[in-house]
Design a protein around this motif. Structure first.
Motif, PDB file in Angstrom:
ATOM      1  N   THR A 172      -3.291  11.565  -2.873  1.00  0.00           N
ATOM      2  CA  THR A 172      -2.629  10.820  -3.938  1.00  0.00           C
ATOM      3  C   THR A 172      -3.467   9.611  -4.313  1.00  0.00           C
ATOM      4  O   THR A 172      -3.647   9.292  -5.461  1.00  0.00           O
ATOM      5  CB  THR A 172      -1.236  10.355  -3.477  1.00  0.00           C
ATOM      6  OG1 THR A 172      -0.521  11.491  -3.034  1.00  0.00           O
ATOM      7  CG2 THR A 172      -0.490   9.684  -4.599  1.00  0.00           C
ATOM      8  N   SER A 173      -3.994   8.949  -3.278  1.00  0.00           N
ATOM      9  CA  SER A 173      -4.832   7.780  -3.557  1.00  0.00           C
ATOM     10  C   SER A 173      -6.215   8.233  -4.001  1.00  0.00           C
ATOM     11  O   SER A 173      -6.602   9.370  -3.796  1.00  0.00           O
ATOM     12  CB  SER A 173      -4.937   6.901  -2.325  1.00  0.00           C
ATOM     13  OG  SER A 173      -5.508   7.624  -1.277  1.00  0.00           O
ATOM     14  N   ASP A 174      -6.947   7.318  -4.593  1.00  0.00           N
ATOM     15  CA  ASP A 174      -8.188   7.698  -5.248  1.00  0.00           C
ATOM     16  C   ASP A 174      -9.384   7.906  -4.332  1.00  0.00           C
ATOM     17  O   ASP A 174     -10.016   8.941  -4.349  1.00  0.00           O
ATOM     18  CB  ASP A 174      -8.558   6.639  -6.297  1.00  0.00           C
ATOM     19  CG  ASP A 174      -7.514   6.595  -7.378  1.00  0.00           C
ATOM     20  OD1 ASP A 174      -6.842   7.622  -7.578  1.00  0.00           O
ATOM     21  OD2 ASP A 174      -7.353   5.536  -7.990  1.00  0.00           O
ATOM     22  N   ARG A 204      -5.631  -3.943  -1.784  1.00  0.00           N
ATOM     23  CA  ARG A 204      -6.836  -3.585  -1.033  1.00  0.00           C
ATOM     24  C   ARG A 204      -7.923  -4.641  -1.079  1.00  0.00           C
ATOM     25  O   ARG A 204      -8.900  -4.548  -0.354  1.00  0.00           O
ATOM     26  CB  ARG A 204      -7.419  -2.296  -1.609  1.00  0.00           C
ATOM     27  CG  ARG A 204      -6.815  -1.052  -1.004  1.00  0.00           C
ATOM     28  CD  ARG A 204      -7.566   0.122  -1.534  1.00  0.00           C
ATOM     29  NE  ARG A 204      -6.986   1.358  -1.061  1.00  0.00           N
ATOM     30  CZ  ARG A 204      -7.156   2.504  -1.681  1.00  0.00           C
ATOM     31  NH1 ARG A 204      -7.872   2.572  -2.777  1.00  0.00           N
ATOM     32  NH2 ARG A 204      -6.618   3.602  -1.190  1.00  0.00           N
ATOM     33  N   LEU A 223      -2.133  -1.238  -6.034  1.00  0.00           N
ATOM     34  CA  LEU A 223      -2.849  -0.703  -4.877  1.00  0.00           C
ATOM     35  C   LEU A 223      -4.187  -1.416  -4.717  1.00  0.00           C
ATOM     36  O   LEU A 223      -4.558  -1.828  -3.624  1.00  0.00           O
ATOM     37  CB  LEU A 223      -3.064   0.798  -5.085  1.00  0.00           C
ATOM     38  CG  LEU A 223      -3.526   1.600  -3.884  1.00  0.00           C
ATOM     39  CD1 LEU A 223      -2.488   1.529  -2.791  1.00  0.00           C
ATOM     40  CD2 LEU A 223      -3.763   3.042  -4.280  1.00  0.00           C
ATOM     41  N   ARG A 230      -1.495   1.764  -9.638  1.00  0.00           N
ATOM     42  CA  ARG A 230      -2.868   1.781  -9.130  1.00  0.00           C
ATOM     43  C   ARG A 230      -3.422   0.356  -9.024  1.00  0.00           C
ATOM     44  O   ARG A 230      -4.106   0.011  -8.069  1.00  0.00           O
ATOM     45  CB  ARG A 230      -3.746   2.621 -10.062  1.00  0.00           C
ATOM     46  CG  ARG A 230      -5.078   2.959  -9.466  1.00  0.00           C
ATOM     47  CD  ARG A 230      -5.775   4.041 -10.248  1.00  0.00           C
ATOM     48  NE  ARG A 230      -4.949   5.235 -10.348  1.00  0.00           N
ATOM     49  CZ  ARG A 230      -5.131   6.190 -11.243  1.00  0.00           C
ATOM     50  NH1 ARG A 230      -6.101   6.085 -12.126  1.00  0.00           N
ATOM     51  NH2 ARG A 230      -4.349   7.247 -11.265  1.00  0.00           N
ATOM     52  N   TYR A 234       0.836  -1.203   0.000  1.00  0.00           N
ATOM     53  CA  TYR A 234       0.000   0.000   0.000  1.00  0.00           C
ATOM     54  C   TYR A 234       0.868   1.250   0.000  1.00  0.00           C
ATOM     55  O   TYR A 234       0.695   2.148  -0.810  1.00  0.00           O
ATOM     56  CB  TYR A 234      -0.928  -0.015   1.211  1.00  0.00           C
ATOM     57  CG  TYR A 234      -1.820   1.191   1.272  1.00  0.00           C
ATOM     58  CD1 TYR A 234      -2.974   1.255   0.495  1.00  0.00           C
ATOM     59  CD2 TYR A 234      -1.500   2.277   2.076  1.00  0.00           C
ATOM     60  CE1 TYR A 234      -3.785   2.365   0.523  1.00  0.00           C
ATOM     61  CE2 TYR A 234      -2.303   3.398   2.107  1.00  0.00           C
ATOM     62  CZ  TYR A 234      -3.448   3.438   1.326  1.00  0.00           C
ATOM     63  OH  TYR A 234      -4.236   4.544   1.349  1.00  0.00           O
ATOM     64  N   GLN A 255       3.165   6.875  -6.671  1.00  0.00           N
ATOM     65  CA  GLN A 255       2.323   7.721  -7.526  1.00  0.00           C
ATOM     66  C   GLN A 255       2.864   9.148  -7.603  1.00  0.00           C
ATOM     67  O   GLN A 255       2.708   9.821  -8.610  1.00  0.00           O
ATOM     68  CB  GLN A 255       0.887   7.779  -6.986  1.00  0.00           C
ATOM     69  CG  GLN A 255       0.103   6.509  -7.153  1.00  0.00           C
ATOM     70  CD  GLN A 255      -0.376   6.291  -8.579  1.00  0.00           C
ATOM     71  OE1 GLN A 255       0.042   6.959  -9.506  1.00  0.00           O
ATOM     72  NE2 GLN A 255      -1.246   5.321  -8.739  1.00  0.00           N
ATOM     73  N   HIS A 285       1.349   3.806  -3.067  1.00  0.00           N
ATOM     74  CA  HIS A 285       0.871   5.153  -2.770  1.00  0.00           C
ATOM     75  C   HIS A 285       1.980   6.172  -3.029  1.00  0.00           C
ATOM     76  O   HIS A 285       1.794   7.161  -3.731  1.00  0.00           O
ATOM     77  CB  HIS A 285       0.432   5.192  -1.310  1.00  0.00           C
ATOM     78  CG  HIS A 285      -0.317   6.418  -0.949  1.00  0.00           C
ATOM     79  ND1 HIS A 285       0.320   7.534  -0.438  1.00  0.00           N
ATOM     80  CD2 HIS A 285      -1.625   6.725  -1.035  1.00  0.00           C
ATOM     81  CE1 HIS A 285      -0.590   8.464  -0.216  1.00  0.00           C
ATOM     82  NE2 HIS A 285      -1.774   8.001  -0.572  1.00  0.00           N
TER      83      HIS A 285
END
Lengths: 478, 133
Positions: free
Chosen positions: B90-92, A322, A318, A315, A264, A271, A268
């Protein structure tokens, strides 16, 4: 009566044991007061009677022979070593005894002075001890100084796969793997040197071995017990296979958690620099467009595409990390799930003229979004990897495979997969087709694998190149 | 006003704001502490720029975006008035818990980078007058 006789009589009367004097013919010449008390006879009833009056009927046959043998070589010894002895009262009731024999030379010839101890209480205590050992939930083994097993309980038979009679009298080393049994006598000696209640091999991993040769991890507690045969040791053995497995599992779960956390954070934080690159490419394109020739613009374009792709990968990573986080399992009708997925894919299905045949599917406990994603990925893949010259046909079904799992399949008539890739396709970011041929980030089946594993199942593929693929997965029925 | 420890982002965001004529002045603070200090004292400055819109980065060293919000809530209501905070992530997808922490503050969530479209959307949603940012 002579003085010495009087003294003798006084001593005999005073001892706490029952004492009788028996002659060669087996007749009782004398019995002390304790004998009267113990057997319930009056002394007069005993004198001149055969000693068998004090012995249970079933031993009468052999007793005269034993007596004859004793008188042939009279010496001080215990009667019937190794056997359990019983005496009989006047009322015919029996009780366990220990008997000492002492030859006594008198004017009337050699006689035997018999000392009888009632061991009912001790026997009861022994029996109680045996019962406690027998009913213990652990395997319990009693062994003497020489390492010979003298008592075991039912749990020991069960745990080690031996019958009781196979173990009694055997050396303890029979239960210890060869690797360790060599040093064991030495360790046992040092235990008996300073016996104390303790666990065996503190800090070391202990293993035991069954009759069939299989080994298992154990924890062993040692208790020294004082007996009239010297110090013996009671070993309590616990099979810790389950605990060890549990420990290993917890460690694994922890590692997984850490990995997810790392994933994660990494995805993160990755990005951010990526965004900077694409932002500044954008500035160059917007503000310096006039100063750039076509070649430079092409390079910028390449940078943009690469960062976009990288951003998508990160992404995806990520999202992968999750999967299933903070979700609850609910009862789901797979028929509805698959129907929804097919609706979602409607345009693709129509466009490719794909036929989808769905058998009756079960209702089960699962993570809803993840289960949908699982079917979506598999159906999507089946369409994506169809043959160019044949219409795609997909069959979906499920059977209860009776060992607590539903086994689903998604079968297609597509291009198929070579066996050497069967494992690799489930790894993240692995794609068999180059990006020019098929779009995708190599995440679909990795997600599927993770989703199936979240549901306590397995996923695999059965396929032959050119003959279609069948993806199968199991989900726990619980 | 931009509160972000990432100077590259600040430069880019400022450029987007100015280019789209969304503000006359853009104040940049590289830490939440500096930003708080500015908000407490701006009325003593010569220019007296009262920010109408704050773009706040969540991930910052020392005081992060969330801690800034907590401190911001303690400021005078007068200072807080007519000020909108947009959290930049930064994360969605911020979860519900994150949103709950902004209760009591006129605020919103957006994913970096700040774009022209995003800017327009925020301005129409929250700001009628364009003065200082």
């Amino acid at each position: 009566m002579k003085h010495s006789e009087l003294t003798f009589q006084a001593i005999v009367e005073a001892t706490p044991n029952a004492i009788i004097l028996v002659n060669k013919e087996g007749k009782i010449a004398y019995a002390n007061h304790q004998t009267e008390k113990l057997f319930g006879f009056n002394r007069i009833e005993l004198i001149s009677q055969k000693v068998e009056i004090l012995i249970p009927q079933r031993h009468h046959e052999h007793h005269p022979d034993f007596r004859t043998q004793f008188f042939k070589s009279p010496e001080t010894r215990a009667m019937g070593s190794g056997r359990e002895l019983f005496a009989m009262r006047k009322d015919k009731s029996e009780f366990p005894v220990e008997i000492g024999l002492n030859p006594l030379v008198t004017l009337e010839g050699t006689m035997v002075l018999v000392s009888i101890i009632d061991i009912t209480t001790r026997k009861k205590a022994e029996e109680r001890f045996r019962l406690v050992v027998e009913s213990a939930p652990n395997a319990m083994i009693l062994a003497n100084k020489d390492g010979e097993i003298t008592l075991i309980n039912a749990q020991t038979e069960k745990l080690f796969g031996y019958q009781r009679n196979e173990l009694i009298g055997s050396k303890l080393e029979i239960l210890i793997p060869k690797k360790f049994s060599g040093n064991h006598p030495h360790l046992r000696e040092s235990f008996f040197h300073s016996p104390s209640v303790r666990s065996m091999g503190a800090g070391r991993d202990l293993f035991a071995v069954r009759k069939d040769g299989t080994q298992f991890p154990v924890e062993i507690g040692l208790n020294p017990i004082e007996t009239d045969q010297g110090t013996v040791v009671l070993a309590s053995v616990i099979d810790i296979t389950a605990r060890k497995r549990h420990e290993a599992m917890s460690a694994l779960e922890l590692k997984n958690k850490e990995l997810e956390q790392f994933n994660y954070i990494a995805s993160h934080d990755l990005q951010e620099p990526l965004r900077t690159v694409s932002n500044y490419v954008q500035i160059l394109e917007e503000d310096f467009s006039g100063q750039l020739n076509q070649e430079a613009k092409n390079y910028l374009n390449t940078i943009s595409r690469a960062t976009l792709r990288m951003s998508m990968l990160v992404r995806t990573l990520l999202e992968f990390s999750r999967l299933g986080q903070n979700k609850k399992m609910v009862s789901l009708d797979c028929n509805t799930i698959v129907k929804n997925v097919v609706t979602d894919l409607n345009s693709l299905i129509k466009e490719t003229k794909t036929t989808i045949l769905i058998e009756d599917l079960p209702t089960l406990y699962a993570y809803e979004t993840e289960l949908m994603q699982l079917f979506l990925n598999l159906i999507n893949n089946a369409i994506k990897f169809r043959k160019k010259d044949q219409l795609s046909e997909i069959r979906i079904g499920c059977r209860n495979n009776s060992n607590g799992h539903f086994e689903f399949y998604v079968a297609d008539n597509g291009i198929g997969i070579e066996p050497k890739y069967f494992a690799r396709i489930f790894q993240i970011f692995q794609r068999l087709n180059t990006s020019q041929e098929e779009e995708g980030y190599g995440i679909g089946l990795a997600n599927c694998k993770k989703i199936v594993e979240m549901h306590g199942g397995k996923i695999w593929v059965e396929s032959e190149l050119g003959k279609g693929s069948t993806f199968k997965f199991t989900i726990e029925t619980v | 006003m931009l509160i972000d420890d990432n100077m590259d982002d600040n430069f880019f965001h400022k450029r987007v704001i100015l280019k789209n004529d969304a503000a006359e002045i853009v104040v940049i603070k590289e830490s939440a502490e500096e930003a708080l200090e500015y908000l407490k004292t701006y009325h003593t400055h010569d220019q007296k720029v009262h920010p109408n819109l704050i773009f706040l980065d969540i991930n910052m060293p020392r005081m992060n975006g969330w801690e800034f919000i907590e401190e911001y809530k303690k400021l005078d209501k007068e200072i807080q008035s007519s000020m909108v905070i947009v959290m930049l992530t930064t994360s969605d997808n911020p979860d519900d818990k994150a949103l709950a922490r902004m209760e009591g503050v006129l605020a919103d969530f957006r994913t970096k980078p700040l774009t022209k479209e995003m800017l327009e959307e925020v301005l129409t949603k929250y700001c009628s007058n364009k003065t200082g940012l």
